[in-house]
Design an enzyme around this catalytic site. Structure first.
Site, PDB file in Angstrom:
ATOM      1  CG  ASP A 127      47.099  46.774  77.071  1.00  0.00           C
ATOM      2  OD1 ASP A 127      46.328  45.891  77.455  1.00  0.00           O
ATOM      3  OD2 ASP A 127      47.520  46.843  75.913  1.00  0.00           O
ATOM      4  CG  ASP A 170      43.546  45.851  74.268  1.00  0.00           C
ATOM      5  OD1 ASP A 170      42.718  45.220  73.604  1.00  0.00           O
ATOM      6  OD2 ASP A 170      44.702  46.060  73.882  1.00  0.00           O
ATOM      7  CG  ASN A 220      43.492  40.269  68.202  1.00  0.00           C
ATOM      8  OD1 ASN A 220      43.185  39.151  67.811  1.00  0.00           O
ATOM      9  ND2 ASN A 220      44.252  40.464  69.279  1.00  0.00           N
ATOM     10  CE  LYS A 240      49.585  47.993  65.555  1.00  0.00           C
ATOM     11  NZ  LYS A 240      50.258  48.685  66.664  1.00  0.00           N
ATOM     12  CG  ASP A 296      50.829  43.972  67.309  1.00  0.00           C
ATOM     13  OD1 ASP A 296      50.061  44.931  67.099  1.00  0.00           O
ATOM     14  OD2 ASP A 296      50.776  42.915  66.666  1.00  0.00           O
TER      15      ASP A 296
END
Length: 592
Positions: free
Chosen positions: A260, A307, A400, A525, A531
Site C-alpha cells: 500500500d 490496492d 471501499n 472487508k 480502515d
C-alpha cells in the site's frame, strides 16, 4: 487503503478504449456468418454523445485467420461527423470515410482475439452510428449479435478462449468450476461472527460469509495476541470450513513488499526490497497449506493484493499526490513480480481460484487510468512464471464505499446542456457507480488478453448508503451539480475518501451470479473492522497513521482537498470498531 488520483482540472478527457460499452448512447454489432473468411471481423461500436461532441469506442474481434497488422474502415452516415482525436490507432478521414490503422503493439490479432480503439469526435445535425465496417478491405460480417457487456456466450463447440480446465457439470474434488461462488454455502469466519454477535443486533448479519485477511506472515499460523486478527491460522480456518460443510472460503493475500505504497494506515511489515522473503516466508507457506489434499473438496478463493497494481498507475511521483514508495516498488518490480509469483504458486493448486484487485470506479474510471491499469494487470499476470490461466477473475471496490448503483442519475444525463460528467462529483469520470465500471472493466481485461470467461466480484460490505439520508429521487435541475448532488446516494464528500466513512451502510448481501459478468457480491472487508486509526496508535504490525482517517483533516490532492469524512475514535486497521459496525447496520441498504 483505497487511494484515488484526482485528475487536474475539469476537462474532456480522452475516452478509455473499450470502456464505453455500458454507458454508450447505442451499440452496433455486425451479424453472424457460419464460416470464417481469410479476413473476417466482428465490430462493436459504442458512443457517448453530448451536444456537438461524442466519444466513440470500437472493439475489433478477429474471427478470421490470424492478422499481422490491420486497417479498419467505415463511412459516417452524416457528413457533419468528424474524428478529432483518437487513441490505439492512427486515424485519417477524407470526407465521411475514415480509416484507423493498427499501432505497433496491437496489430497482431490471433483468431478469436480482440482489441479496442477509440476517439473523440464532433458532429452537427445528428450523430448516427456507422453500420458497415471493413477490415483490410474485407466487409466485416462475422461474430456475435450479443452486446459485449453480456457474459461469455460462446457455445460448447467454440473452443478458442475457454480454459482447458473447465470441468463437466458434476465436478470431482479439486476440479475448477466456472463460478466458485455458485451453488455452495460460503465459510462463516467464527472469529468475526463472535464479534458481530456480541454487538446489539449483530446476529442479523453474523452468518454472512466474510474473507479472512492474511496481512502478515504471523497470520498464516495465527496471532492470538493480536488486536486485529484472532488465533486462527490458515489451517484452522480451512479445518473449520470443512466442519461447517462450507463450499467455498475466501482469503485476502495482502503482504506485498512496500505494501500500500500510497497510504500509511495499511502499510505492511515487509520493506520494498524484501521480495525473496515475501515468496519464501509468506506465499510458499500459504500455498503449502492450501494445497493439502484434505482440503481438495473446498473452493479456496484468494483475493490477490488489494490496492497494489493500480497504485503503480496513479500514485507514482509524476501524479498528483504520488509517493516515493510507489516509485520504488514500480522501479524494482516488487508488485508486478510479487503478484505474478503469488498467482503462479497458488494457481497451480487445482481447487484454488485467484481474483486480482482492480481498484474501483472512483479511482480508475478515467481513460488515463482505465486502460493502463488493465495493461499492468496483464503484465503482472504473466510475470514470475505465471500465465493468465492462473487468474479466475478480478474484484472491485475492495474495502471501499463506492455505490453499487446510482439509481437517480446516469452518465449519459444532461442538465441545461451540460453532461453530468461536468459535475464536481463525477469530475469527467466515465462511470457513476461500481456495477457499470466492473462490467466495462471486465470487457477491457478480456481485450488485453485475459480469458473470456473471467468473472468479476464487487465488495458490497459497506456501499449500501441507506438510512434516513438516502435520496428518494433525482436532484433539482437548477444546475448539473444540484442534479447530481441531490440525487446521489453515495454521500461522501469526495470519491477519494476511503477511511471509516461516516454515514455508510451495509450493502447487498453476499450472493452469486447477481448480474451479467459478475460472479458474486462479496463481503471481503468484514463489517466492523477499521480502515485505520483516527490518530496515531503505536503497534507492532507496521500500520501507520494516515491523515485520511483523521476526521479533522481537510484533505489532499488525491481527494480534491475535501474533508476526510472519517469517523472519530477509530482503532488501527483491522481492529474491531464497534461504532462503525452499528452505523453500518443502521444505514444498511437493503435495510436489515
Amino acid at each position: 487503503m483505497n487511494v484515488w488520483r484526482r485528475l487536474s482540472g475539469p476537462r474532456r478527457a480522452l475516452a478509455l478504449a473499450g470502456a464505453g460499452a455500458l454507458v454508450a448512447g447505442g451499440l452496433v454489432t455486425i451479424p453472424v456468418t457460419a464460416a470464417h473468411a481469410a479476413t473476417q471481423c466482428d465490430i462493436a461500436y459504442t458512443s457517448n454523445d453530448w451536444p456537438g461532441g461524442f466519444t466513440a469506442n470500437i472493439t475489433i474481434k478477429n474471427v478470421g485467420d490470424p492478422l499481422n497488422g490491420w486497417t479498419l474502415g467505415w463511412t459516417f452516415p452524416n457528413s457533419g461527423q468528424r474524428v478529432q482525436q483518437g487513441w490505439s490507432a492512427t486515424y485519417t478521414q477524407s470526407g465521411s470515410q475514415v480509416t484507423a490503422r493498427s499501432m505497433s503493439y496491437n496489430g497482431t490479432l490471433a483468431t478469436g482475439a480482440s482489441t479496442s480503439i477509440g476517439f473523440n469526435g464532433a458532429w452537427s445535425g445528428s450523430n448516427p452510428k456507422p453500420t458497415s465496417f471493413t477490415l483490410n478491405g474485407v466487409v466485416c460480417n462475422g461474430g456475435t449479435t450479443t452486446p459485449p457487456t453480456d457474459p461469455p456466450t460462446d457455445p460448447p463447440t467454440d473452443p478458442p478462449t475457454d480454459p482447458p480446465t473447465d470441468p463437466p457439470t458434476t465436478n470431482p474434488p479439486g476440479a475448477k468450476v466456472d463460478n466458485p461462488y455458485s451453488g455452495v454455502p460460503g465459510y462463516v469466519n467464527p472469529e468475526w461472527k463472535a464479534k458481530a454477535d456480541a454487538e446489539t443486533g449483530g446476529s442479523r448479519i453474523s452468518n454472512n460469509p466474510t474473507a479472512v485477511w492474511l496481512d502478515r506472515i504471523a497470520a498464516i499460523n495465527g496471532t492470538p495476541d493480536s488486536s486485529s486478527n484472532g488465533a486462527f491460522g490458515v489451517r484452522d480456518h480451512l479445518d473449520e470450513a470443512l466442519r461447517q460443510g462450507a463450499g467455498y472460503i475466501q482469503f485476502v493475500i495482502y503482504n506485498l513488499p512496500g505494501r500500500d505504497c500510497s497510504a500509511l494506515a495499511s502499510n505492511g511489515e515487509l520493506g520494498p526490497d524484501e521480495l525473496p522473503k515475501y515468496k519464501a516466508e509468506y506465499i510458499d507457506p500459504i500455498a503449502a497449506i492450501q494445497g493439502e489434499s484434505k482440503y481438495s473438496s473446498l473452493r479456496i478463493i484468494n483475493i490477490i493484493e488489494i490496492d497494489s497494481l493500480p497504485n503503480l498507475v496513479t500514485n507514482t511521483s509524476d501524479q498528483a499526490g504520488g509517493t516515493v514508495m510507489c516509485d520504488t516498488v514500480k522501479a524494482n518490480g516488487a508488485y508486478v513480480n510479487g503478484v505474478g509469483y503469488a498467482l503462479a504458486k497458488l494457481g497451480a493448486i487445482g481447487n484454488v481460484y485467484n481474483y486480482i484487485d482492480a481498484g474501483h470506479h472512483g479511482w480508475l474510471g478515467w481513460d488515463s487510468n482505465f486502460v493502463p491499469t488493465a495493461n499492468i494487470l496483464k503484465t503482472a499476470a504473466v510475470a514470475s512464471g505465471s500465465t493468465v490461466n492462473n487468474v479466475h477473475g478480478f474484484i472491485t471496490n475492495t474495502a471501499n464505499y463506492s455505490a453499487l448503483r446510482e439509481p437517480y442519475f446516469k452518465i449519459t444525463d444532461n442538465v441545461n446542456g451540460q453532461s453530468v460528467r461536468q459535475s464536481k462529483w463525477v469530475d469527467w469520470n466515465f462511470y457513476v457507480d461500481e456495477l457499470s465500471f466492473a462490467q466495462a472493466f471486465r470487457n477491457q481485461l478480456v481485450s488485453v488478453g485475459f480469458n473470456s470467461n473471467i468473472g468479476m466480484l464487487i465488495d458490497t460490505s459497506r456501499n449500501g448508503w441507506g438510512g434516513s439520508a438516502r435520496p428518494t429521487g433525482p436532484g433539482a435541475t437548477t444546475s448539473v451539480d444540484t442534479y447530481v448532488n441531490g440525487g446521489r446516494i453515495d454521500r461522501r464528500a469526495h470519491l477519494g475518501n476511503w477511511c471509516n466513512q461516516a454515514g455508510a451502510g451495509l450493502g447487498e448481501r453476499p450472493r452469486a451470479n447477481p448480474e451479467t459478468g459478475i460472479d458474486a457480491y462479496v463481503w471481503v472487508k468484514p463489517p466492523g473492522e477499521s480502515d485505520g486509526s483516527s490518530k496515531e496508535i503505536p503497534n507492532n504490525e507496521g500500520k501507520g497513521f494516515d491523515r485520511m482517517c483523521d476526521p479533522t483533516y481537510g484533505g489532499n490532492a488525491r481527494n480534491g482537498n475535501n474533508p476526510s469524512g472519517a469517523l472519530d475514535n477509530a482503532p488501527i486497521s483491522g481492529a474491531w470498531f464497534s461504532a462503525q459496525f452499528q452505523e453500518l447496520m443502521r444505514n444498511a441498504y437493503p435495510a436489515l
